[in-house]
Motif scaffolding. Sequence first.
Motif, short mmCIF file in Angstrom:
data_model
loop_
_atom_site.label_atom_id
_atom_site.label_comp_id
_atom_site.label_asym_id
_atom_site.label_seq_id
_atom_site.Cartn_x
_atom_site.Cartn_y
_atom_site.Cartn_z
N MET A 19 55.93 51.11 67.79
CA MET A 19 56.62 49.91 68.25
C MET A 19 56.20 48.70 67.43
O MET A 19 57.03 47.92 66.96
CB MET A 19 56.33 49.65 69.72
N ALA A 20 54.88 48.54 67.23
CA ALA A 20 54.35 47.36 66.57
C ALA A 20 54.56 47.38 65.06
O ALA A 20 54.69 46.33 64.43
CB ALA A 20 52.86 47.22 66.88
N PHE A 27 55.58 42.14 65.67
CA PHE A 27 55.11 40.90 66.28
C PHE A 27 55.22 39.72 65.32
O PHE A 27 55.47 38.59 65.75
CB PHE A 27 53.66 41.06 66.73
N ALA A 28 55.05 39.98 64.05
CA ALA A 28 55.14 38.90 63.07
C ALA A 28 56.57 38.40 62.93
O ALA A 28 56.79 37.20 62.72
CB ALA A 28 54.60 39.37 61.72
N ASP A 29 57.53 39.30 63.04
CA ASP A 29 58.92 38.95 62.74
C ASP A 29 59.78 38.73 63.98
O ASP A 29 60.89 38.21 63.86
CB ASP A 29 59.57 40.06 61.90
N MET A 30 59.32 39.13 65.15
CA MET A 30 60.17 39.11 66.33
C MET A 30 60.59 37.69 66.69
O MET A 30 59.88 36.72 66.47
CB MET A 30 59.48 39.77 67.52
N LEU A 31 61.80 37.61 67.24
CA LEU A 31 62.33 36.34 67.69
C LEU A 31 61.87 36.10 69.13
O LEU A 31 62.14 36.89 70.02
CB LEU A 31 63.86 36.35 67.63
N TRP A 32 61.16 34.99 69.34
CA TRP A 32 60.74 34.63 70.70
C TRP A 32 61.93 33.92 71.35
O TRP A 32 62.18 32.75 71.08
CB TRP A 32 59.51 33.73 70.67
#
Length: 830
Positions: free
Chosen positions: A398-399, A406-411
Amino acid sequence: MNLKHWLFSSAMLMSPLAIRALAEDAPNIAGESVEQAAARTGYTVEEIRKYFPPVQLDCKEAGFAKERFTTPPQPGVHPRVFFNAEDLPDIRKRLKETTVGAILARRLREECNLGLRAEPADAQKLRHTSVRPLYDALAAGKLEGPLDVTDISYRRLGNLLALEAFRSLLDEDEGAGKKCAAAFVQFLRLYDAKDLGRIRQARDFQEICGLVFFGNFGMTYDCLYSVMTDAQRREARSFLAMMTRGKTSTGMKSLPAFPANTTNWIPFHASLLSNVLAIEGEEGFDPLVYQGMVETLRKWVAIGAFPSGAMWESMGKNEFGAEYLIPLAKRGELLLASPPAHNHIANFYLQRMQPYGSEWMWFTDHGGSHGHAQFIDVEVLKYAYPGDPAIDFVYRNMAGEDYEYFADMLWRVDNIGPLNGVAHVLRVVMAEDHAGGTWAEGLEAALAGKPQASFDDGRGCLVARSAWDRDAVQLIFQPRHVPDGHSQAERGTFTLSALGRNWVEKVANSGGSHAGNSAESRFQSVVLIDDVGQGVNHTPSGRSVALADTPEAAFLAADLRDPYTWKLGGPTRWDRTPNDHRLEPSPLPWMSLPWFDLPHWLYGGRTETVAPGEKFNRFGTVAEWNPVQRAFRTAGLVRGPHPYALMIDDIQKDDNEHDYKWLMQIADDLELVASVQVDFTANQRLEWYKGNTNGFRADLILGEPGQSQAKDGRRLLVRVLQSNASRTPNVAINQPGWIETYQKDVRGQRDFGIGKRLVVCSRSVAPDFKVLLFPHRARDPLPVTTWNEDRTTLMVEWPDQKDELAFGRAADGRTRLSIHRNGSVIAALK
C-alpha cells in the motif's frame, strides 16, 4: 433518577463491561430490555431469544500490541480519544526516526501552512487552496455569521482545524494552538439557526454528520483542550454535547443478524463515537451513546465482516472502520484483537492483492482490478500488529517501497466524508516503517502457513493462485453468497491476472449514466441470454455447490439459477435463507431464517414493523426476471509447469434455441493478435464455422500492442473448447469469438474511457461453454487439446505436463469435473 442519568452519574465509577451488563436483556442494544426491543422491532421476546443471541467474538489474536492502546486519563484531561499526552513522545520519536514518519510530518506541516498561513495566490501556485482570510477573520472574531457550512471553503476549514489542532499539540506551538482555538469556537458560534435546529432535533447522527464535519470537531477539541480558556471549553463542550446527546447511529438499534449490521453506512458515520468520547466524563457526556456505539461496532465486526476478514459489503464502497476500534481498545473493548479485524488485512487484503502487488481487486460499485487500500484500515492494523509479517507485507504494498503513496497522496481537505481531518491525523499518529528487506523477502515472510487458494463461505468467493510471486496466475471467482447493498448483476463473474498484469478485469464503473447502467451483466464476465443477463440493481445471491481444493488445483462450482431467474424486491416472498447459499451451513440460528424474516438492513427489525412504507422487502421478496432451467458455472485453476484456468458453463433457458453470449471483460490495452479455428471432424483450420459438426476448437490470443510478437511478449490464450451450434439447418454462425469496444460509465464530467470485452457466441438450446485460459509468453508452447470421440474426456498436453479432464453430466444438469495427472486424480468436483 432514570437509567440514563444514573449511568451518567455513575459512569466514571464503573468499567464499560459493567455498564454493558445493565442492558444485556436486549442482545447488543444498549439501554433496551428484550421486551422493549420486541415492541420496537416486531419480533416476539421468544423469537429474539431463540434466533438472535448476542454476538460472540474471541478477541485474543496473537501479535496484538495491547500496550500501544493506553487507558485514557481521568475526565477533564486531554488528549484522550485516540491517544494520550504520554503517547506524544513516542509519536514524535517515530516521526523523526522513521522514513514514513518524516514524510507524514512534513505533509502535515505543509498542509497546515499552505491551507491556513499562505496567501491564497501563493498556495494556488503550488496547486493548493488557502483559506487564510477566513481563518484569520474567525480567529480575530471579525467574521459575522451565519456560516454556510456547505461552502467548500468551510469544508476545507473544518478539516484543517483538526489538522492544525493536532499539529500545534505535536509541535508544542502554544500560540498557534490558541489561535486555532479562537477560530474553532467562533466557527461554532456562527452556525445558522436552522442548522442548529437540525442538529438538536436529529435522532440519528447520519442526518447531521456532514453538517458537523464528521469527527473533526471532537478531534479539534481533544487536541486544543490544554490551550483553550474555560469559556472556550464550555462553548465547544456544549456544542459537542448537543450534536451527540441522545443520538443513535446506523446499526445501534439493530438486532444482531443479516442484513442489518452490514451497510457501509455504519463505519462511515461511526465518528459519533469519537465525538462523544471527546467530552467523556464531562458535562453533557452521554454514556448510553458511547455504549450504544460499542455494541454497534461489535455487531459490525462480527456480522458485517466474516471470520476470514472478508466483508458483506464490497470494498469498492466500503471500509472496515478500524480507526474507530482504537478508542474502544483504549477502554478495554479489544475488537481490534478479533479474527475479523486481524484477518481483514492479514488474509482478505493479502489474498485480494494482485500477484504483482500494490493493487487490489474489489468488486461492485467503484471497485475494479486496480483498486487501492481503502481509507486507513491497513495503517491501523499495521499499528495494532507491528510484528505481523502478512499485515506488514500488505502495508508495504500500500505504502510503496519508498513510501511514495504517502509522499504523493492528495490530502482531500475539502472532503467531509471518511477521508477527513481525523483520518490524516491518525495517519501521522500511527506512522511506522515496513519491515524492510526486499519485496521478495517480505512476501516469503508473509506466506508462512498461507494456502495458494482461499475460499470464503461467508462471502462466497474463491481466490486461487498458481504460486506466490509477481508473475503468478491468479483467478478470482465470485458466486457471492450475500446480496450487497451496492449490487451488480455479476454473480459468477471472474477476474484473471498473470505475468505481472491484468487480463480479465472487473470494470470500475458505478451506477447509471447515458452510457448505460454499469450494474448490468453486459459489463461483467458472465453469460447473456438473448442479450439479457442477471436481475439488475438488486441481484439475488449465487449458491456454491461443490469445492475441490488440492495442491494441484482449486475449483468451485456455483448454481446461478436464482440470479438469472429473479430480481430482489418484488411481489413474491423469498423463501431462501442465508444458509441456502453456503457450502457449509452456519450454526447461528438466524442464518436458517428466510431473508424475509431477517431484520431490516437499516432499521434492524421486521420490515413490516420498522419500515411499513416500503413497498417491498428489499432482500426478502423477488420479482421474476428471466427464468432459466439451469445456470451452473464451474471455474478453477490447474497448477503445474503450465498453469491454466478453466471455465465451464451449464446454462439453458428452456427447450428452444437462444443466442448465448459468453462475456469476458478484458483490459482496455489488449488486442487480438491471433485467431485460429479448427474443425475436429476434418482436423483443419476454418475461417467460418457452420452447422452440425462434432466439435471444434477456437483459439483467440490476446496480447499487448507492440509487444505480443516479441519472444517474451505476454499473451493470453483463450481456447474455446466447446460452444454448441444451432440444430436448425443452414444456420451459419460467425467465428465464435471477437472483441467488442464500448463506452464505460460517464457521469457528470468524469469519463471512464473505452472498455473492451471478448464475446463468444452460441446459437443453441444449451451452449455448454467450455473455455481454457492460458497466460504465456510468445515463446512458450501452446497446449495440445484433444477430445475423445464422445467429447467426455479432454487431454491437455505439453511435453512436460499431461492432464486428462473428464466431464460427466449429472441429473441436475451440472458438469462433474475430475482431473487426472500421472495416473492420479488431482482434483474432483462431486
